[in-house]
Design an enzyme around this catalytic site. Structure first.
Site, PDB file in Angstrom:
ATOM      1  N   ILE A   1      92.741  69.204  54.702  1.00 24.05           N
ATOM      2  CA  ILE A   1      92.526  68.450  53.282  1.00 24.05           C
ATOM      3  C   ILE A   1      93.421  69.183  52.453  1.00 24.05           C
ATOM      4  CG2 ILE A   1      90.584  70.061  52.766  1.00 24.05           C
ATOM      5  CD1 ILE A   1      89.384  68.180  51.126  1.00 24.05           C
ATOM      6  N   SER A   2      94.319  68.148  51.845  1.00 26.35           N
ATOM      7  CA  SER A   2      95.463  68.919  51.221  1.00 26.35           C
ATOM      8  C   SER A   2      95.048  69.555  49.885  1.00 26.35           C
ATOM      9  CB  SER A   2      96.497  67.705  50.679  1.00 26.35           C
ATOM     10  OG  SER A   2      97.004  66.960  51.649  1.00 26.35           O
ATOM     11  N   GLN A   3      95.788  70.507  49.179  1.00 27.28           N
ATOM     12  CA  GLN A   3      95.479  71.227  48.097  1.00 27.28           C
ATOM     13  C   GLN A   3      95.332  70.197  46.876  1.00 27.28           C
ATOM     14  OE1 GLN A   3      99.160  73.657  48.419  1.00 27.28           O
ATOM     15  NE2 GLN A   3      99.147  73.682  46.287  1.00 27.28           N
TER      16      GLN A   3
END
Length: 213
Positions: free
Chosen positions: A60-62
């Site tokens: 899950i991207s920042q």
């Protein structure tokens, strides 16, 4: 863990400090609780500005990258949006508060199934999650006003460019390795495509075919 006032304030401050200024994007990031998309051991880090591992070897991207990509995409209320790389569903949930209809595809059936459950629990009915090979896009629903790709290819995939309407915008990472990638914005005009480099990023690679869960 709840998205309490202190955590929310720090979260939004981190976004603004990275250059996220669009009020609609900040509002959507505030309303969608990232903790709903982070499971198990990493739940306590849900509000940290860092990528986190999820199932199937994905991430899950920042939040700051999610917000910057969303800001660059410039989603309008009537837009039909395609996301390639559903993952946890977090990016699609953000987009659902900004556009009319969101189609999100992923090569892993289990990720799509879990994301569908989360969308239903959060009452986000304008998202359609589909298991498919993202490199081919979703031709049966094309053209799209906006396309966002959350995995890196060497170049913008031809099928995705073809599914972008004239006047449409695509935001995606490109690069030949997982260490050197650039986030770019592609705008389709009557005469072709205009490319703008935004910043350095690091994403998992865009892989053809369906994944083995």
């Amino acid at each position: 863990m709840s998205f309490d006032a202190d955590a929310k304030m720090k979260f939004l401050y981190a976004l603004r400090s990275h250059g996220v200024t669009d009020a609609r994007v900040l509002d959507a990031m505030e309303k969608i609780d990232r903790a709903r998309f982070v499971k198990g051991l990493f739940a306590e880090r849900a509000y940290a500005d860092m990528p986190l591992p999820i199932a199937c070897g994905q991430t899950i991207s920042q939040p700051s990258v999610v917000a910057l990509m969303t800001q660059a995409l410039d989603v309008q209320p009537r837009d039909k949006v395609l996301e390639v790389g559903c993952g946890s569903g977090y990016q699609a949930a953000i987009l659902s508060l900004l556009g009319r209809r969101i189609y999100t595809i992923d090569r892993f059936r289990s990720l799509v199934a879990e994301a569908r459950t989360t969308f239903a629990e959060m009452d986000l009915p304008n998202i359609t999650a589909i298991t498919a090979d993202g490199s081919h896009g979703l031709p049966e629903q094309a053209p799209f006003d906006r396309i966002i790709v959350t995995a890196a290819a060497e170049d913008p995939p031809g099928p995705l460019l073809a599914q972008l309407r004239v006047g449409g915008i695509m935001v995606l990472p490109v690069g030949q390795s997982d260490t050197v990638q650039s986030l770019i914005r592609v705008t389709r005009s009557e005469s072709g495509f205009d490319y703008e480099e935004l910043r350095a990023v690091r994403f998992v690679p865009l892989v053809e075919g369906l994944g083995q869960d």
